[in-house]
Enzyme design. Structure first.
Site: not given
Ligand code: BJW
Ligand code: ZN
Length: 244
Positions: A70, A102-103, A119, A185, A187, A212
């Site tokens: 990556r 978040q990136n 993140h 951008g 989800s 999008l």
């Molecule tokens: C375009 C486009 C174009 C495309 N133009 N748009 C049950 C219920 C609720 C919560 C939880 C649960 N079970 C567990 C949890 C907590 C968990 C969580 O949320 N899980 C869910 C999946 C349910 N969260 C955590 O564990 C987090 N920590 C935490 O909660 O700590 C405790 C806490 C408690 C209280 C307060 C605070 C904290 C940690 C989360 C860590 C996420 N890590 C990752 C990996 C990082 C390293 C790596 O990159 O490898 O982060 S996962 C991955 O998802 C990455 C991203 O930052 C993150 C979000 O993804 P993103 O950016 O939204 O991407 P996509 O692909 O999902 O969406 C892309 C979007 O772009 C789409 O909408 C498209 O339409 C759009 N798009 N092309 C404009 N050209």
């Protein structure tokens, strides 16, 4: 009774008026895959196998290889018009803009912004022995020694599922006082970032979604739908013009 001596009059420090949250979609047109779209990272690799502390404990070499790939991919990408537009907004607004991403790529920084990486970053390593953080531009492996303590205990400084995101105090402080919250951008399925729009709206802000397609979160009352390289520059120009 002696009169109290007045202290120095201090100007209140202006907080962010606008909070922008970006996700993988802003880097999609730079050639970096999103996570959950068709062909996204999590459609090719199980997130449980690479993005949890348990995965790293079970198979550190696999996790390091995933992040090494990556990092190399991000190094080969270039910031696009959306990253550049947000950098322009940052130059115009200074501390009145908080850019949160978040990136884990460095495309905002290469466009000229200084985002809060909630993140983490592919370009930092953290030592699991002493906690020191280091810049990381090259591949990491099990033998890489920590420059601070010498232990071969470095991991990518990224936030995995179950770990605490970075900078939350600053983010929640800004959400409580901003006028506009814009999500670009993302989800909106990963918490706590997925709750930021609601948090900002509850504190009186207007929430804007730039994506999008609409994600369906009712906190967003304004939508700019289309590719980020087209929608973000337009939104930035309009927002700056409205303030002028
Ligand atoms: C375009 C486009 C174009 C495309 N133009 N748009 C049950 C219920 C609720 C919560 C939880 C649960 N079970 C567990 C949890 C907590 C968990 C969580 O949320 N899980 C869910 C999946 C349910 N969260 C955590 O564990 C987090 N920590 C935490 O909660 O700590 C405790 C806490 C408690 C209280 C307060 C605070 C904290 C940690 C989360 C860590 C996420 N890590 C990752 C990996 C990082 C390293 C790596 O990159 O490898 O982060 S996962 C991955 O998802 C990455 C991203 O930052 C993150 C979000 O993804 P993103 O950016 O939204 O991407 P996509 O692909 O999902 O969406 C892309 C979007 O772009 C789409 O909408 C498209 O339409 C759009 N798009 N092309 C404009 N050209
Ligand atoms: Zn160390």
């Amino acid at each position: 009774m002696p009169k109290p001596i007045p202290g120095p009059i201090s100007e209140p420090v202006p907080g962010p008026e606008i909070v922008v949250l970006t996700g993988a979609g802003i880097s999609a047109e730079s050639g970096l895959g999103t996570f959950r779209d068709l062909g996204g990272v999590w459609t090719k690799v199980r997130l449980e196998a690479v993005a949890t502390p348990q995965a790293f404990a079970a198979d550190p070499a696999r996790v390091q290889a995933f992040y090494n790939a990556r990092r190399r991919q991000a190094q080969g990408a270039q910031p696009n018009a959306a990253h550049h537009a947000l950098a322009r907004m940052g130059r115009a607004l200074g501390p009145r803009l908080l850019l949160v991403t978040q990136n884990v790529d460095d495309l905002h920084a290469r466009a000229g912004s200084q985002p809060l990486h909630m993140h983490g970053s592919l370009f930092r390593a953290v030592c699991t022995a002493c906690g020191a953080r280091h810049d990381q531009r090259v591949d990491l492996d099990a033998a890489t020694a920590c420059p601070a303590c010498g232990a071969a205990a470095l991991r990518p400084d990224v936030v995995w599922f179950g770990e605490m995101p970075q900078g939350l105090d600053a983010i929640y402080g800004a959400l409580a006082q901003c006028r506009v919250f814009a999500a670009i951008g993302t989800s909106g399925v990963v918490y706590p970032a997925a709750g930021f729009a609601q948090e900002a709206v509850a504190a009186g802000a207007r929430a804007v979604e730039i994506n999008l397609e609409a994600t369906g979160n009712p906190a967003f009352r304004e939508h700019h739908l289309g590719p980020a390289t087209e929608t973000v520059p337009l939104w930035v120009e309009r927002t700056l013009a409205a303030r002028a």
